[in-house]
Write a protein that holds these residues in place. Structure first.
Motif, mmCIF file in Angstrom:
data_model
loop_
_atom_site.group_PDB
_atom_site.id
_atom_site.type_symbol
_atom_site.label_atom_id
_atom_site.label_comp_id
_atom_site.label_asym_id
_atom_site.label_seq_id
_atom_site.Cartn_x
_atom_site.Cartn_y
_atom_site.Cartn_z
ATOM 1 N N VAL A 62 -46.480 -33.942 9.933
ATOM 2 C CA VAL A 62 -46.307 -33.908 8.484
ATOM 3 C C VAL A 62 -44.998 -33.255 8.053
ATOM 4 O O VAL A 62 -44.250 -33.803 7.238
ATOM 5 N N GLU A 63 -44.701 -32.060 8.607
ATOM 6 C CA GLU A 63 -43.585 -31.288 8.060
ATOM 7 C C GLU A 63 -42.239 -31.997 8.238
ATOM 8 O O GLU A 63 -41.413 -31.995 7.323
ATOM 9 N N LYS A 64 -42.001 -32.604 9.386
ATOM 10 C CA LYS A 64 -40.722 -33.294 9.583
ATOM 11 C C LYS A 64 -40.574 -34.484 8.632
ATOM 12 O O LYS A 64 -39.529 -34.623 7.973
ATOM 13 N N PRO A 65 -41.578 -35.362 8.494
ATOM 14 C CA PRO A 65 -41.453 -36.429 7.489
ATOM 15 C C PRO A 65 -41.294 -35.895 6.071
ATOM 16 O O PRO A 65 -40.529 -36.446 5.281
ATOM 17 N N LEU A 66 -42.025 -34.801 5.745
ATOM 18 C CA LEU A 66 -41.874 -34.221 4.416
ATOM 19 C C LEU A 66 -40.463 -33.690 4.200
ATOM 20 O O LEU A 66 -39.893 -33.817 3.109
#
Length: 311
Positions: A62-66
């Motif tokens: 999640v965090e990298k795409p966000l």
């Protein structure tokens, strides 16, 4: 979301632990000290994984795409639409929600870019139309020189500026002699062609900073900023002689055309002087030329309120 993932890891890791403990409960392994230690270490490792793996999983999923999506939003906010989120060119059925969201964000960025370009084009077209309308509103449709409105607006602006600077300002008013006779004899179409040629002759005998305008049917005005009286008289003489010697050959008709000119110059206009008076003085000089035989130049002297024919 983290708590849900932790619960999933808890179930996934504790079920194998429970199966191993259940299978070993009826065997001699339960009395083995090493087995108990291994079981304790395994349970502790499972608990540590339960605590740490959800955060790592979320960061990976999640965090990298966000972070990429936030960077895209920042670029779009700054007007940069060229760097989109890295995705395969084609969408696939069943792709996860995060990829679908990233694909939608790329689509929105492209749509924002397109609509911004369309809006800018609409604004440019509006300004172009506005400028064209302003030009049309200030231009005489027959001669394509300034019209009466443009002339008097400019006279007011120039007059105020030159009055404040105590700079000279000159005004010429030109009227075609016996123009009605030309229209009655040759027709209005020939009369319009005469007016066109007159506008060209007048422009050819003025400077780039002077304003030439058609202020009436056969009447022209010339605003000469920073021109002394002698300079204005010189311009008027050139125009009068140029028109008098010009051969108007229109539709096989050889037409003789002359003009009368009125000149007025304010060498150092006082702040209380009215621009309408400048126009009125030049107009009086024009009628003095007409009443003095036409085809001539007369000058109004604002100091002693006298008019003198000079050519």
């Amino acid at each position: 979301m983290v708590n849900k993932i932790r619960l999933i890891f808890l179930v996934m890791l504790l079920i194998p632990q429970g199966i191993i403990y259940w299978m070993a409960s009826d065997s001699l392994l339960t009395t083995n000290k090493n087995f108990s230690q291994i079981e304790a270490v395994s349970l502790a490792s499972a608990l540590l994984l339960i605590l740490g793996m959800p955060s790592l999983t979320i960061q990976w999923l999640v965090e990298k795409p966000l972070r990429n999506m936030r960077e895209l939003c920042s670029q779009v906010k700054g007007g940069n639409y060229h760097k989109l989120l890295p995705l395969s060119s084609e969408g696939r059925d069943g792709e996860d929600e995060m990829v679908a969201l990233m694909r939608d964000m790329n689509w929105m960025a492209r749509q924002i870019e397109k609509r911004e370009k369309d809006l800018q084009q609409a604004v440019d077209d509006l300004w172009q139309s506005r400028n064209q309308m302003q030009v049309m509103a200030m231009t005489d449709p027959l001669t394509a020189i300034a019209n009466r409105r443009c002339f008097f607006d400019t006279l007011e602006q120039k007059f105020k500026a030159l009055v404040c600077q105590y700079q000279p300002i000159s005004l010429l008013i030109i009227d075609v002699d016996f123009f009605k006779k030309i229209n009655d004899t040759y027709g209005h179409q020939i009369g319009d062609q005469v007016l066109l040629e007159l506008a060209k002759i007048i422009q050819d005998n003025t400077r780039g900073g002077d304003l030439v305008a058609r202020i009436g049917g056969e009447e022209y005005g010339i605003l000469l900023p920073n021109n002394t009286s002698q300079e204005a008289i010189s311009v008027a003489n050139r125009i009068q002689k140029g028109i008098d010697s010009h051969e108007f050959l229109l539709d096989a008709n050889r037409i003789s055309v002359t003009v009368s000119i009125g000149v007025c110059t304010l060498p150092q206009p006082p702040c209380c002087f009215d621009k309408e008076k400048l126009y009125n003085y030049a107009d009086q000089a024009l009628y003095h030329s007409k009443n003095s035989g036409r085809n001539s130049v007369s000058v109004y002297d604002p100091d002693n309120h006298s008019i003198q024919k000079v050519a």
